[in-house]
Write a protein that holds these residues in place. Structure first.
Motif, PDB file in Angstrom:
ATOM      1  N   LEU A   1       8.146  -3.978   8.349  1.00 52.90           N
ATOM      2  CA  LEU A   1       7.930  -2.802   7.485  1.00 52.90           C
ATOM      3  C   LEU A   1       7.464  -1.602   8.324  1.00 52.90           C
ATOM      4  CD1 LEU A   1       6.147  -4.576   4.475  1.00 52.90           C
ATOM      5  CD2 LEU A   1       8.361  -3.451   4.393  1.00 52.90           C
ATOM      6  N   ASP A   2       6.566  -1.860   9.281  1.00 51.78           N
ATOM      7  CA  ASP A   2       6.070  -0.776  10.151  1.00 51.78           C
ATOM      8  C   ASP A   2       7.195  -0.236  11.042  1.00 51.78           C
ATOM      9  OD1 ASP A   2       3.553  -0.997   9.096  1.00 51.78           O
ATOM     10  OD2 ASP A   2       2.784  -2.292  10.691  1.00 51.78           O
TER      11      ASP A   2
ATOM     12  N   GLU B   1      10.400  -0.307  10.400  1.00 60.38           N
ATOM     13  CA  GLU B   1      11.329   0.465   9.557  1.00 60.38           C
ATOM     14  C   GLU B   1      10.823   1.900   9.381  1.00 60.38           C
ATOM     15  OE1 GLU B   1      13.528  -2.536   6.456  1.00 60.38           O
ATOM     16  OE2 GLU B   1      11.427  -2.105   6.048  1.00 60.38           O
ATOM     17  N   ASP B   2       9.519   2.016   9.124  1.00 62.91           N
ATOM     18  CA  ASP B   2       8.951   3.356   8.908  1.00 62.91           C
ATOM     19  C   ASP B   2       8.947   4.181  10.196  1.00 62.91           C
ATOM     20  OD1 ASP B   2       8.581   2.809   6.268  1.00 62.91           O
ATOM     21  OD2 ASP B   2       6.466   2.279   6.447  1.00 62.91           O
TER      22      ASP B   2
ATOM     23  N   ASP C   1      12.555   4.952  10.987  1.00 63.30           N
ATOM     24  CA  ASP C   1      13.272   5.458   9.807  1.00 63.30           C
ATOM     25  C   ASP C   1      14.601   4.724   9.602  1.00 63.30           C
ATOM     26  OD1 ASP C   1      13.375   7.016   7.540  1.00 63.30           O
ATOM     27  OD2 ASP C   1      14.462   8.645   8.514  1.00 63.30           O
ATOM     28  N   ILE C   2      14.519   3.398   9.603  1.00 61.09           N
ATOM     29  CA  ILE C   2      15.714   2.563   9.411  1.00 61.09           C
ATOM     30  C   ILE C   2      15.407   1.498   8.353  1.00 61.09           C
ATOM     31  CG2 ILE C   2      16.727   2.800  11.729  1.00 61.09           C
ATOM     32  CD1 ILE C   2      15.256   0.179  12.474  1.00 61.09           C
TER      33      ILE C   2
ATOM     34  N   ARG D   1      12.918  -5.296   2.022  1.00 61.55           N
ATOM     35  CA  ARG D   1      11.674  -5.425   1.254  1.00 61.55           C
ATOM     36  C   ARG D   1      10.952  -4.085   1.186  1.00 61.55           C
ATOM     37  NH1 ARG D   1       8.507  -7.574   4.640  1.00 61.55           N
ATOM     38  NH2 ARG D   1       7.105  -8.860   3.451  1.00 61.55           N
TER      39      ARG D   1
ATOM     40  N   ARG E   1       6.874  -2.510   0.262  1.00 69.78           N
ATOM     41  CA  ARG E   1       5.483  -2.975   0.190  1.00 69.78           C
ATOM     42  C   ARG E   1       5.103  -3.250  -1.263  1.00 69.78           C
ATOM     43  NH1 ARG E   1       5.344   0.246   4.811  1.00 69.78           N
ATOM     44  NH2 ARG E   1       4.343  -0.831   6.552  1.00 69.78           N
TER      45      ARG E   1
ATOM     46  N   ASP F   1       6.566   3.589  -1.419  1.00 74.09           N
ATOM     47  CA  ASP F   1       7.263   2.866  -0.353  1.00 74.09           C
ATOM     48  C   ASP F   1       8.704   2.549  -0.771  1.00 74.09           C
ATOM     49  OD1 ASP F   1       6.550   1.718   2.314  1.00 74.09           O
ATOM     50  OD2 ASP F   1       7.421  -0.073   1.398  1.00 74.09           O
TER      51      ASP F   1
ATOM     52  N   LYS G   1      10.717   5.733  -0.489  1.00 71.67           N
ATOM     53  CA  LYS G   1      11.032   6.025   0.920  1.00 71.67           C
ATOM     54  C   LYS G   1      12.255   5.210   1.368  1.00 71.67           C
ATOM     55  CE  LYS G   1       7.778   4.693   3.728  1.00 71.67           C
ATOM     56  NZ  LYS G   1       6.436   4.681   4.283  1.00 71.67           N
ATOM     57  N   ARG G   2      12.264   3.932   0.962  1.00 75.47           N
ATOM     58  CA  ARG G   2      13.375   3.059   1.364  1.00 75.47           C
ATOM     59  C   ARG G   2      14.664   3.400   0.604  1.00 75.47           C
ATOM     60  NH1 ARG G   2       9.100   1.118   3.467  1.00 75.47           N
ATOM     61  NH2 ARG G   2       9.269  -0.309   5.227  1.00 75.47           N
TER      62      ARG G   2
ATOM     63  N   ARG H   1      15.433   6.443  -0.309  1.00 75.35           N
ATOM     64  CA  ARG H   1      15.896   7.680   0.341  1.00 75.35           C
ATOM     65  C   ARG H   1      16.694   7.349   1.610  1.00 75.35           C
ATOM     66  NH1 ARG H   1      14.192   9.775   4.584  1.00 75.35           N
ATOM     67  NH2 ARG H   1      12.155   8.766   4.605  1.00 75.35           N
ATOM     68  N   ARG H   2      16.191   6.376   2.377  1.00 76.17           N
ATOM     69  CA  ARG H   2      16.882   5.991   3.621  1.00 76.17           C
ATOM     70  C   ARG H   2      18.300   5.490   3.370  1.00 76.17           C
ATOM     71  NH1 ARG H   2      12.054   2.641   5.768  1.00 76.17           N
ATOM     72  NH2 ARG H   2      10.841   4.354   6.598  1.00 76.17           N
TER      73      ARG H   2
END
Lengths: 83, 393
Positions: free
Chosen positions: A47-48, A50-51, A54-55, B153, B155, B161, B164-165, B167-168
């Motif tokens: 998760l970290d 990905e952030d 930005d993927i 996944r 959070r 969260d 954000k995903r 949007r990606r």
């Protein structure tokens, strides 16, 4: 610095922070075997990652990610839009 | 290396339990007495780890319905609906479930696990995207894996969260399936469904809510969280189980999408398994009627949940969430949790012990599930057992 090296450098920094500097980390370091990360810590790491990059990393690629190098390769592919 | 090498870690864990003389994963209930009582290790025990939220397993009307079905329709269907045909009860139950939720149609599966496996493996194929809450049940992960969807996944319970995903994903967002649960079974916390629906409205996509633990528990009519929050129209697919509040076995999905009917022809976990037995269908239909008839059972359930939560909270235990029928006590260490679970059993209280990776944040949980069938005195007895262990801890 190539894109791959930049990714690797960011991963070293993130993993060193996660493991509180307890391990020497290189491309061949195993996430579970060498760093003792459990499955939940790896999920959190993803998760970290990905952030940070930005993927989106599909859960299905994780069984193939054993080492830092495996993770860096996946990130490079996904940042190029190949995932 | 042999095919058994992969079991080395499991074997070591198993040896550890043997050495401690505690096995929370193989408890035998020698005799079941009622929805809330049984005999375990020769001892009269209060059952507080069964997910029997409404206590309908011994309901006289459900038992009578099952008996009638057994006598008139036999013990089993001996095959799948596609090969052997459906009994009239299968289809009636599907229509009743659809009516209960105000949805166009429904499909019944043979277990709750198969409902998620059957729906997700078919809905989300290898060209599709799924965004699921990180704390979703294993059946959801397994369904996504079987279908081959690209699964990402977000959070737990974090709509920001999720956004954000989404949007990606860019243009792909509008064809993405978002999956959450109504009530999460480990800690007993509710989905922030309103916020999640807002993300779906902003980015598009489809929303599936698993109401396995919230059916019979939440909402004025007892259909779950989506109903409680007035969001049923915003949910594309509702999945649930018969094995908790309805006291049977089986699962379902209801939806307004006309394509739901086509799932029957392409879902392997629907096609290649035996259909629910007539007695199972009959008890489920009766339990659904009982559940729909009034809210007195839900009121009793929530009164009991509040009583247990307040009791354990007053004792200073760290609890997983706000009062709900799942009351989870958080422990840091494995041995401490194992010993506590065993001591509770010796005091005549059966609860669940949950280990990582099934639990969030690597925690060890003593998980109590409350029933409408518990008496206030039984809840007090459970609290007294926790109090004794608090003193001796």
């Amino acid at each position: 610095m190539t894109e791959y090296q930049r990714i690797l450098s960011d991963l070293y920094e993130g993993l060193t922070s996660l493991t509180k500097g307890r391990f020497e980390i290189d491309e061949n370091t195993e996430l579970t075997g060498s760093l003792n990360l459990d499955s939940l810590q790896i999920m959190e790491l993803v998760l970290d990652v990905e952030d940070h990059f930005d993927i989106s990393i599909p859960v299905s690629v994780l069984p193939d990610v054993k080492t830092v190098k495996d993770l860096a390769i996946q990130i490079e592919k996904l940042t190029r839009g190949e995932g | 290396m042999s095919i058994f090498s992969k079991f080395k870690t499991l074997a070591a864990g198993r040896r550890e339990l043997d050495e401690l003389g505690i096995d929370p994963f193989d408890v035998q209930i020698d005799r079941i007495i009622s929805p809330t009582e049984g005999i375990i290790h020769g001892r009269h025990t209060i059952l507080a780890g069964t997910n029997n939220y409404l206590g309908l397993t011994f309901d006289p009307e459900c038992i009578a319905a099952a008996r009638l079905a057994l006598e008139h329709e036999g013990t089993g269907t001996t095959g799948s609906r596609m090969a052997n045909g459906s009994y009239s009860g299968h289809r009636k139950l599907e229509q009743e479930l659809a009516g209960f939720y105000g949805k166009r149609d429904g499909i019944v599966f043979s277990t709750g696990y198969l409902a998620n496996l059957g729906m997700l493996s078919t809905l989300a194929g290898s060209d599709d995207m799924v965004l699921l809450d990180a704390d979703c049940h294993a059946s959801i992960y397994d369904g996504c894996r079987l279908g081959g969807a690209k699964t990402i996944r977000f959070r737990h319970n974090n709509a920001e969260d999720l956004a954000k995903r989404m949007r990606r994903l860019g243009e792909r967002a509008e064809n993405t399936l978002i999956i959450v649960e109504g009530l999460y079974s480990m800690l007993g916390d509710h989905a922030l469904l309103k916020e999640i629906v807002d993300v779906k409205k902003e980015y598009g996509g489809y929303l599936l809510v698993d109401e396995a633990h919230s059916l019979g528990v939440l909402g004025e009519r007892g259909s779950g969280l989506a109903e409680e929050l007035g969001l049923l129209d915003d949910v594309d697919f509702i999945v649930g189980t018969f094995s908790k509040s309805l006291g049977g076995a089986g699962g379902f999905c209801v939806s307004d999408h006309a394509e739901l009917d086509l799932i029957r022809y392409s879902s392997r976990p629907y096609i290649f398994t035996a259909s629910p037995s007539p007695a199972t269908i009959a008890t489920t239909r009766q339990a659904l009627r009982t559940l729909s008839a009034g809210s007195h059972l839900r009121k009793r359930l929530h009164d009991n949940a509040k009583r247990l939560h307040a009791g354990l909270n007053a004792l200073g235990y760290t609890l997983g969430a706000q009062p709900s029928p799942v009351v989870a006590v958080v422990f840091e260490g494995k041995i401490e949790a194992l010993q506590f679970w065993n001591d509770l059993l010796e005091l005549g209280v059966y609860v669940n012990l949950m280990f990582p990776p099934a639990t969030p944040n690597g925690s060890f949980l003593i998980r109590c599930s409350v029933s409408a069938a518990h008496t206030p005195e039984q809840i007090d007895t459970i609290c007294e057992a926790f109090a004794k262990l608090r003193v001796t801890a």
